[in-house]
Design a protein around this motif. Sequence first.
Motif, PDB file in Angstrom:
ATOM      1  N   ASN A  77      -3.032  -0.633   4.497  1.00 31.56           N
ATOM      2  CA  ASN A  77      -3.328  -1.913   4.525  1.00 31.56           C
ATOM      3  C   ASN A  77      -2.382  -2.643   5.442  1.00 31.56           C
ATOM      4  O   ASN A  77      -1.285  -3.037   4.976  1.00 31.56           O
ATOM      5  N   GLU A  95      -8.971  -6.023   2.154  1.00 33.69           N
ATOM      6  CA  GLU A  95      -9.431  -6.816   3.403  1.00 33.69           C
ATOM      7  C   GLU A  95     -10.579  -7.386   3.041  1.00 33.69           C
ATOM      8  O   GLU A  95     -10.390  -8.854   3.738  1.00 33.69           O
ATOM      9  N   VAL A 119      -1.597  -7.757   3.899  1.00 30.20           N
ATOM     10  CA  VAL A 119      -2.279  -8.277   2.781  1.00 30.20           C
ATOM     11  C   VAL A 119      -1.511  -9.529   2.345  1.00 30.20           C
ATOM     12  O   VAL A 119      -0.173 -10.009   2.752  1.00 30.20           O
ATOM     13  N   CYS A 153       0.798  -1.136   0.238  1.00 29.32           N
ATOM     14  CA  CYS A 153      -0.082   0.024  -0.208  1.00 29.32           C
ATOM     15  C   CYS A 153       0.909   1.248  -0.084  1.00 29.32           C
ATOM     16  O   CYS A 153       0.306   2.377  -0.348  1.00 29.32           O
TER      17      CYS A 153
END
Length: 351
Positions: A54, A188, A57, A45
């Motif tokens: 984020n 998400e 991930v 991100c």
Amino acid sequence: MAATDTHLMLSVGLIEKDVNGDTLWVWCYPSVSTELRGILLSKCCLTRDSRDLNTFVFGQFCRNWYYITTVEVQEPTALKKVTHFSIVVTAKDFNPEKYAAFSRILSRVYIKHGSPVKMMEGYIAVLTKGVCQSDENGSFLIKDYDVRKAYLAGSVKDVVSQFGLETIILYTALMLKKRIVVHHPRVEALLEFTRVLPALTWHRKDWSILHPYVHLTDTELEDLQKYPGYVAGFVDPEVSNRSDLFDVYVNLPDGVITVSQSAKEAMAMGKLHKDIGHLIVQSAEDADRTDSQVIKDISVKTKEILASLVALADEGENAKITLEGLKQRHFPPATENFLFHLAAAEQLLKI
């Protein structure tokens, strides 16, 4: 267990964003290919203009998994000119909780020491001993993270509560090894939803079909299209126009599932599907049943179907199913169609 599990990690890397707003890949151990580095930077991100952070991930590229943990640096620390950084771990196995926990420890080590050397020591400790311990930064033991726990971490009940009887479309697509594309603008939400779907075909325990975070780039799509069946997540709404990529399209924000024209024949629904759909919904709506019990209920039904399929096979050592043999049983057309395609997916079909 630690002895085999430790060989699953492939690399650890570090991406930093400095006070000037520049984001750079600054370090990795032992190494990462130029192509993979480009993919990892695109997933981080910190390389985007968005202010959304984020924190964690994960995804898969070329049969290897990546896990990216992003931290905002709070003053005062040993990192003077860094505003954010991401720890990137690549590995052969699917286990988000394991690598999120390990990355949290590496993050604390980096904030404290400001040097990748200490992170490398932690990485090597896990690689050689399966454990990384320190008083102030917490401890990490590989043996605490059984892969079964990772498979069961998502919620099938949440999927069923959103899609109800239409969950049978997802189940059928997975059983027939079709291509499922899921869209949601929030990564998400994509990760949470897509990671559950392979559990609907628990008898395979195959999470290699999961590609939860894919961008519409030539490199990634070329990799994705190597596989005959998959569950792929996209944040870009443009994917809805890419009918070459899916048999089933899930618009997650709107809660709509669409079967592509080319897959309609194989995905035709009948009484058998209706019965399985009701069983899934009934089990998932039972407040006393846990997610793992719901998965077991679905798995028991799947095994019944597979047992009846095997029973239809010709006698002999390499027992296979023929279309003629299926037709002789006079099944309803949709059931015959499903069993025929399922036999092909399970490699039980005589060609």
